[in-house]
Design an enzyme around this catalytic site. Structure first.
Site, short mmCIF file in Angstrom:
data_model
loop_
_atom_site.label_atom_id
_atom_site.label_comp_id
_atom_site.label_asym_id
_atom_site.label_seq_id
_atom_site.Cartn_x
_atom_site.Cartn_y
_atom_site.Cartn_z
N CYS A 36 4.91 -41.19 43.58
CA CYS A 36 3.88 -41.69 42.67
C CYS A 36 3.13 -42.87 43.30
CB CYS A 36 4.53 -42.11 41.35
SG CYS A 36 3.32 -42.69 40.14
N CYS A 90 4.97 -49.54 39.61
CA CYS A 90 5.87 -49.99 38.53
C CYS A 90 7.17 -50.47 39.18
CB CYS A 90 6.15 -48.85 37.57
SG CYS A 90 4.65 -48.02 37.00
N CYS A 144 10.57 -48.53 38.89
CA CYS A 144 10.63 -47.08 39.01
C CYS A 144 11.03 -46.55 40.38
CB CYS A 144 9.30 -46.46 38.59
SG CYS A 144 9.39 -44.65 38.50
N CYS A 173 11.05 -32.00 26.85
CA CYS A 173 10.07 -32.97 27.37
C CYS A 173 9.89 -32.83 28.88
CB CYS A 173 10.51 -34.39 27.02
SG CYS A 173 9.38 -35.64 27.63
N CYS A 199 7.01 -31.72 24.49
CA CYS A 199 6.58 -33.10 24.74
C CYS A 199 6.27 -33.22 26.23
CB CYS A 199 7.74 -34.02 24.35
SG CYS A 199 7.48 -35.74 24.76
N CYS A 259 4.75 -40.95 21.36
CA CYS A 259 6.08 -41.46 21.70
C CYS A 259 5.82 -42.67 22.60
CB CYS A 259 6.88 -40.39 22.43
SG CYS A 259 8.43 -40.97 23.13
N ARG A 281 14.62 -44.19 19.90
CA ARG A 281 15.41 -43.49 20.91
C ARG A 281 16.17 -44.45 21.82
NH1 ARG A 281 13.57 -38.07 21.25
NH2 ARG A 281 11.63 -38.42 20.15
N1 SAM Z 1 4.39 -41.45 35.21
C1 SAM Z 1 4.35 -41.43 33.80
C2 SAM Z 1 4.20 -42.81 33.18
O1 SAM Z 1 4.56 -43.79 33.82
O2 SAM Z 1 3.73 -42.88 32.06
C3 SAM Z 1 5.51 -40.71 33.16
C4 SAM Z 1 6.93 -40.83 33.67
S1 SAM Z 1 7.71 -42.42 33.53
C5 SAM Z 1 9.20 -42.11 34.40
C6 SAM Z 1 8.15 -42.60 31.83
C7 SAM Z 1 8.77 -43.90 31.42
O3 SAM Z 1 10.10 -43.98 31.85
C8 SAM Z 1 8.17 -45.19 31.93
O4 SAM Z 1 7.04 -45.59 31.23
C9 SAM Z 1 9.29 -46.19 31.73
O5 SAM Z 1 9.20 -46.78 30.45
C10 SAM Z 1 10.53 -45.33 31.82
N2 SAM Z 1 11.28 -45.65 33.04
C11 SAM Z 1 10.94 -45.30 34.31
N3 SAM Z 1 11.83 -45.77 35.19
C12 SAM Z 1 12.77 -46.45 34.48
C13 SAM Z 1 13.94 -47.18 34.83
N4 SAM Z 1 14.31 -47.32 36.09
N5 SAM Z 1 14.66 -47.75 33.83
C14 SAM Z 1 14.27 -47.61 32.55
N6 SAM Z 1 13.17 -46.94 32.16
C15 SAM Z 1 12.43 -46.38 33.10
FE1 SF4 Z 2 4.71 -43.56 38.58
FE2 SF4 Z 2 7.17 -44.29 37.88
FE3 SF4 Z 2 5.11 -45.82 37.21
FE4 SF4 Z 2 5.43 -43.41 36.00
S1 SF4 Z 2 6.81 -45.16 35.85
S2 SF4 Z 2 3.52 -44.30 36.83
S3 SF4 Z 2 6.31 -42.24 37.72
S4 SF4 Z 2 5.80 -45.39 39.32
#
Ligand code: SAM
Ligand code: SF4
Ligand code: DTB
Length: 329
Positions: free
Chosen positions: A55, A59, A62, A99, A131, A191, A263
């Site tokens: 990606c 973030c 992530c 989902c 979802c 959500c 959740r």
């Molecule tokens: N890329 C899309 C986005 O960011 O909206 C969808 C997938 S992203 C993995 C969905 C959500 O998972 C993120 O917004 C975050 O809140 C949660 N998430 C991702 N990595 C995480 C982590 N290491 N610990 C807890 N929550 C996490």
């Molecule tokens: Fe990309 Fe992870 Fe951020 Fe979603 S949470 S936008 S997958 S870096």
């Protein structure tokens, strides 16, 4: 107890709820929970990563961000048939909600989106509630998803507006709000929740809940994630989220958004059964679970372990459509 939803919460009110003595807070949340929901029912959700890693966003929590050196295996968009087969398997296992998650910054109008549309149609045709979480969406894209049969869209605020830039630099908090508004306008349920353990202050947690609880319509589903610390990400050495912080967050979400499904999302692998029981007592009424024992890329308890926990706690998974049962694949 009166059953009215409020959309005019103030920061001070929510902070006061969050700061109450813990047992008072849990008692109040449990009371609200019993007024609005059947406390023995917990929705169990199936999560499938349809496109993993690589990606472009940054973030800092992530494991799927391309710029961090994590151990995650990058996987291009799965074939539609594979996704449908997973959905069928989830359905056969008693699941009614499915989902699909993609590690994208935003949806683009290309072949991959066409394939997502096919997946949404296919999963919907199985009679499952669908979802998606695919990153940012325009109103037109949201409409296309809605027409294909999408029931819910996951798009988390993650943290407060003022702490947002500390965690993500490649997009703005307002862009999250724009996507949520586009989802709403298209008639898809929302959500949206966040993560605790990012280094934010309690005031940031309250501020994030304030944003959600003062929306003209509360998100139908509010995921509360504890940071899953992924090796190679900037937050890998953050301290583990104390259980009482998770309980406070869930209880405050339950009190301020009483009709929503709250959740208990990431972080369960590091919680004992007793700790999770506190979360259910505080008003959590959904979890993610799975046969492959992962969320998207981090570990999660397995379905048999979760079903044993349900038996121990006297909980039942919801089975009916629109509040369905899901498992992680
Ligand atoms: N890329 C899309 C986005 O960011 O909206 C969808 C997938 S992203 C993995 C969905 C959500 O998972 C993120 O917004 C975050 O809140 C949660 N998430 C991702 N990595 C995480 C982590 N290491 N610990 C807890 N929550 C996490
Ligand atoms: Fe990309 Fe992870 Fe951020 Fe979603 S949470 S936008 S997958 S870096
Ligand atoms: C959400 O709030 N939590 C789920 C779901 N929405 C997509 C995902 C959490 C991912 C946790 C870390 C991982 O495995 O990548």
């Amino acid at each position: 107890m009166n059953k009215e939803l409020r959309h005019d919460w103030t920061k001070e009110e929510i902070q006061a709820i969050y700061d109450q003595p813990l047992l008072e807070l849990v008692y109040q949340a449990a009371t609200v929970h019993r007024t609005w929901h059947k406390p023995s029912e917990v929705q169990v959700c199936t999560l499938l990563s349809v496109k993993t890693g690589g990606c472009p966003e940054d973030c800092s929590y992530c494991g799927q961000a391309a710029r961090y050196h994590t151990d995650i295996k990058v996987q291009a968009l799965l074939p539609t048939e594979t996704v449908i087969a997973h959905a069928q398997k989830a359905k056969d296992a008693g699941s009614s909600r499915f989902c699909m998650a993609a590690a994208w910054r935003e949806v683009r109008n290309n072949k991959d989106f066409d394939r997502i549309i096919e997946m949404v149609k296919g999963v919907n045709d199985l009679g499952l509630e669908v979802c998606c979480t695919l990153g940012m969406l325009t109103e037109e894209q949201a409409l296309r998803l809605q027409e294909a049969g999408l029931h819910a869209y996951n798009h988390n605020l993650d943290t407060s507006e003022s702490y947002y830039d500390e965690i993500i630099s490649t997009r703005k908090f307002d862009q999250r709000i724009d996507t949520i508004n586009n989802v709403r306008k298209a008639g898809i349920t929302v959500c949206s929740g966040g993560i605790i353990g990012l280094g934010e202050a309690p005031a940031d947690r309250v501020s994030m809940l304030l944003t959600l609880a003062t929306m003209p319509k509360h998100p139908e589903s509010v995921p509360v994630n504890a940071l899953a610390r992924v090796k190679g990400t900037p937050l890998e050495n953050n301290p583990k989220v104390p259980i009482w912080d998770m309980v406070r967050m869930i209880a405050t979400a339950r009190i301020t958004m009483p009709a929503s499904v709250v959740r208990l999302s990431a972080g369960r692998i590091e919680m004992t059964e007793e700790e999770q029981a506190w979360c259910f007592m505080a008003g959590a009424n959904s979890i993610f679970t799975g046969e492959r024992e992962t969320l998207l890329v981090t570990p999660n308890p397995g379905i048999s372990e979760d079903m044993q926990m349900f038996r121990n706690l006297g909980l039942q998974p919801l089975t009916k459509k629109s509040e369905g049962v899901c498992t992680t694949i």
